[in-house]
Design a protein around this motif. Sequence first.
Motif, PDB file in Angstrom:
ATOM      1  N   PRO A   1      14.264  -3.434   9.414  1.00 50.94           N
ATOM      2  CA  PRO A   1      14.779  -4.512   8.560  1.00 50.94           C
ATOM      3  C   PRO A   1      14.012  -4.695   7.251  1.00 50.94           C
ATOM      4  O   PRO A   1      14.504  -5.376   6.339  1.00 50.94           O
ATOM      5  CB  PRO A   1      14.645  -5.757   9.457  1.00 50.94           C
ATOM      6  N   GLU A   2      12.811  -4.119   7.149  1.00 47.72           N
ATOM      7  CA  GLU A   2      12.016  -4.287   5.944  1.00 47.72           C
ATOM      8  C   GLU A   2      12.195  -3.149   4.950  1.00 47.72           C
ATOM      9  O   GLU A   2      11.554  -3.132   3.894  1.00 47.72           O
ATOM     10  CB  GLU A   2      10.531  -4.401   6.321  1.00 47.72           C
ATOM     11  N   ALA A   3      13.051  -2.200   5.250  1.00 43.22           N
ATOM     12  CA  ALA A   3      13.188  -1.016   4.402  1.00 43.22           C
ATOM     13  C   ALA A   3      13.645  -1.388   2.983  1.00 43.22           C
ATOM     14  O   ALA A   3      13.197  -0.779   2.005  1.00 43.22           O
ATOM     15  CB  ALA A   3      14.173  -0.032   5.032  1.00 43.22           C
ATOM     16  N   TYR A   4      14.506  -2.393   2.871  1.00 40.35           N
ATOM     17  CA  TYR A   4      15.014  -2.763   1.547  1.00 40.35           C
ATOM     18  C   TYR A   4      13.881  -3.239   0.647  1.00 40.35           C
ATOM     19  O   TYR A   4      13.917  -3.070  -0.577  1.00 40.35           O
ATOM     20  CB  TYR A   4      16.086  -3.851   1.674  1.00 40.35           C
ATOM     21  N   ARG A   5      12.849  -3.837   1.260  1.00 42.00           N
ATOM     22  CA  ARG A   5      11.715  -4.324   0.466  1.00 42.00           C
ATOM     23  C   ARG A   5      10.943  -3.172  -0.151  1.00 42.00           C
ATOM     24  O   ARG A   5      10.412  -3.294  -1.264  1.00 42.00           O
ATOM     25  CB  ARG A   5      10.793  -5.175   1.334  1.00 42.00           C
ATOM     26  N   MET A   6      10.895  -2.054   0.557  1.00 44.96           N
ATOM     27  CA  MET A   6      10.221  -0.888  -0.008  1.00 44.96           C
ATOM     28  C   MET A   6      10.947  -0.394  -1.251  1.00 44.96           C
ATOM     29  O   MET A   6      10.317  -0.022  -2.253  1.00 44.96           O
ATOM     30  CB  MET A   6      10.151   0.232   1.036  1.00 44.96           C
ATOM     31  N   ARG A   7      12.267  -0.418  -1.226  1.00 48.33           N
ATOM     32  CA  ARG A   7      13.023  -0.010  -2.421  1.00 48.33           C
ATOM     33  C   ARG A   7      12.724  -0.945  -3.585  1.00 48.33           C
ATOM     34  O   ARG A   7      12.553  -0.494  -4.718  1.00 48.33           O
ATOM     35  CB  ARG A   7      14.528  -0.011  -2.116  1.00 48.33           C
ATOM     36  N   ASN A   8      12.672  -2.235  -3.303  1.00 48.23           N
ATOM     37  CA  ASN A   8      12.376  -3.188  -4.371  1.00 48.23           C
ATOM     38  C   ASN A   8      10.982  -2.967  -4.952  1.00 48.23           C
ATOM     39  O   ASN A   8      10.774  -3.034  -6.174  1.00 48.23           O
ATOM     40  CB  ASN A   8      12.490  -4.624  -3.842  1.00 48.23           C
ATOM     41  N   LEU A   9      10.017  -2.693  -4.077  1.00 46.81           N
ATOM     42  CA  LEU A   9       8.649  -2.439  -4.539  1.00 46.81           C
ATOM     43  C   LEU A   9       8.587  -1.166  -5.380  1.00 46.81           C
ATOM     44  O   LEU A   9       7.851  -1.098  -6.379  1.00 46.81           O
ATOM     45  CB  LEU A   9       7.703  -2.324  -3.346  1.00 46.81           C
TER      46      LEU A   9
ATOM     47  N   GLU B   1       0.835  -1.203   0.000  1.00 52.56           N
ATOM     48  CA  GLU B   1       0.000   0.000   0.000  1.00 52.56           C
ATOM     49  C   GLU B   1       0.872   1.257   0.000  1.00 52.56           C
ATOM     50  O   GLU B   1       0.606   2.211  -0.747  1.00 52.56           O
ATOM     51  CB  GLU B   1      -0.927   0.012   1.207  1.00 52.56           C
ATOM     52  N   ALA B   2       1.905   1.274   0.823  1.00 47.76           N
ATOM     53  CA  ALA B   2       2.790   2.439   0.885  1.00 47.76           C
ATOM     54  C   ALA B   2       3.481   2.663  -0.458  1.00 47.76           C
ATOM     55  O   ALA B   2       3.586   3.805  -0.932  1.00 47.76           O
ATOM     56  CB  ALA B   2       3.819   2.256   1.990  1.00 47.76           C
ATOM     57  N   ALA B   3       3.961   1.582  -1.073  1.00 43.95           N
ATOM     58  CA  ALA B   3       4.638   1.705  -2.368  1.00 43.95           C
ATOM     59  C   ALA B   3       3.675   2.216  -3.433  1.00 43.95           C
ATOM     60  O   ALA B   3       4.057   3.042  -4.277  1.00 43.95           O
ATOM     61  CB  ALA B   3       5.227   0.364  -2.779  1.00 43.95           C
TER      62      ALA B   3
ATOM     63  N   TRP C   1      10.531   3.271 -10.132  1.00 40.69           N
ATOM     64  CA  TRP C   1      11.267   4.334  -9.462  1.00 40.69           C
ATOM     65  C   TRP C   1      12.508   3.774  -8.787  1.00 40.69           C
ATOM     66  O   TRP C   1      12.521   2.630  -8.355  1.00 40.69           O
ATOM     67  CB  TRP C   1      10.372   5.024  -8.427  1.00 40.69           C
ATOM     68  N   THR C   2      13.569   4.572  -8.724  1.00 40.19           N
ATOM     69  CA  THR C   2      14.848   4.076  -8.213  1.00 40.19           C
ATOM     70  C   THR C   2      14.756   3.629  -6.756  1.00 40.19           C
ATOM     71  O   THR C   2      15.382   2.657  -6.355  1.00 40.19           O
ATOM     72  CB  THR C   2      15.939   5.160  -8.329  1.00 40.19           C
ATOM     73  N   SER C   3      14.018   4.371  -5.949  1.00 39.72           N
ATOM     74  CA  SER C   3      13.858   4.007  -4.544  1.00 39.72           C
ATOM     75  C   SER C   3      12.709   4.817  -3.970  1.00 39.72           C
ATOM     76  O   SER C   3      12.047   5.576  -4.686  1.00 39.72           O
ATOM     77  CB  SER C   3      15.140   4.270  -3.735  1.00 39.72           C
ATOM     78  N   TRP C   4      12.494   4.690  -2.682  1.00 39.41           N
ATOM     79  CA  TRP C   4      11.432   5.496  -2.060  1.00 39.41           C
ATOM     80  C   TRP C   4      11.980   6.788  -1.476  1.00 39.41           C
ATOM     81  O   TRP C   4      11.217   7.667  -1.093  1.00 39.41           O
ATOM     82  CB  TRP C   4      10.697   4.692  -0.994  1.00 39.41           C
ATOM     83  N   THR C   5      13.298   6.912  -1.415  1.00 45.96           N
ATOM     84  CA  THR C   5      13.904   8.149  -0.921  1.00 45.96           C
ATOM     85  C   THR C   5      14.280   9.084  -2.060  1.00 45.96           C
ATOM     86  O   THR C   5      14.438  10.283  -1.842  1.00 45.96           O
ATOM     87  CB  THR C   5      15.164   7.843  -0.097  1.00 45.96           C
TER      88      THR C   5
ATOM     89  N   ASP D   1      21.972   7.788  -0.887  1.00 44.10           N
ATOM     90  CA  ASP D   1      22.521   6.525  -0.378  1.00 44.10           C
ATOM     91  C   ASP D   1      22.468   6.493   1.142  1.00 44.10           C
ATOM     92  O   ASP D   1      22.155   5.455   1.750  1.00 44.10           O
ATOM     93  CB  ASP D   1      23.965   6.344  -0.854  1.00 44.10           C
ATOM     94  N   LEU D   2      22.762   7.641   1.759  1.00 41.09           N
ATOM     95  CA  LEU D   2      22.717   7.713   3.217  1.00 41.09           C
ATOM     96  C   LEU D   2      21.291   7.582   3.733  1.00 41.09           C
ATOM     97  O   LEU D   2      21.045   6.941   4.767  1.00 41.09           O
ATOM     98  CB  LEU D   2      23.332   9.030   3.695  1.00 41.09           C
ATOM     99  N   LEU D   3      20.329   8.182   3.024  1.00 42.04           N
ATOM    100  CA  LEU D   3      18.926   8.054   3.427  1.00 42.04           C
ATOM    101  C   LEU D   3      18.476   6.599   3.354  1.00 42.04           C
ATOM    102  O   LEU D   3      17.770   6.104   4.240  1.00 42.04           O
ATOM    103  CB  LEU D   3      18.042   8.934   2.547  1.00 42.04           C
ATOM    104  N   ASP D   4      18.885   5.909   2.286  1.00 44.63           N
ATOM    105  CA  ASP D   4      18.546   4.487   2.174  1.00 44.63           C
ATOM    106  C   ASP D   4      19.195   3.689   3.301  1.00 44.63           C
ATOM    107  O   ASP D   4      18.566   2.812   3.900  1.00 44.63           O
ATOM    108  CB  ASP D   4      19.007   3.943   0.815  1.00 44.63           C
TER     109      ASP D   4
END
Length: 265
Positions: free
Chosen positions: A238-246, A196-198, A252-256, A227-230
């Motif tokens: 621990p789930e932050a990397y999954r948001m980038r993948n989504l 939902e967030a993605a 989009w490159t990432s959520w940041t 990179d520092l924000l990520d």
Amino acid sequence: MLTIGQLASYAGVTVRAVRHYHQIGLLPEPERDASGYRRYGATAVVALLKIRTLADAGVPLSEITALLDAGEDAFAAAIHRIDTRLSDEITRLETSRKQIAQLAAGNSGALPPEVLAYLDRLREIGTSEKLIAAERDGWILVAARWPDEIREWIPSKFAQLEDPRMVRLYHVLSELLEFDPDSEHDSDLIDERLREAADIMATLSEEAYASGELMSDDDTSDDLPFDLLDALADEAHPEAYRMRNLMRERGWTSWTRQERLNVDM
């Protein structure tokens, strides 16, 4: 006539300090009298009081002799310089006190008041304190990289909070921080909230991209802040990397960093 102990007591210093001033030649040491004691007159008291005053004001002992021997104009100029330095130090200390007060209140002295007001607005819309703390740390990184631009961006951040979807995004992210990644019960909820967030972020990014509201290429050419924000997000959850993948799945490159992987998508 005073003994060294009486002299020290009158001037508000220690006997050890008086002897040190003798040793470095700052205060003349009188000859011993017939009884074998050193006696100090009023001139010595005045000299010691001047020395103590200057030393308490932060004047190095190595400079005090020259001040005491200076003429009236030179002494006045030197005192003015000392006063200016003390004024600057007071200003620095007052600033430090304000920063300490901000830290004690949970705010960061590394952030301008506009950002702190934005964080307060996040509280008003129901954002959790965990997420506000994470957001605050992220803004510290942004403020360090773009100290002048950050005040220009804040009005648009406030405007974004008028969109119910952005408010919902903060609620979803707040919920994510409360879930336990190791809990089977929370696992499905985490997946649901991440998607939902993605979806919300991708939709908002698409609209911002279409309207030209995203950061310019000059602003995003420096990879390190993003990179520092990520990394900050990874260290916080621990789930932050999954948001980038989504987000990458959604183009989009990432959520940041709101940068499209393919402008033709």
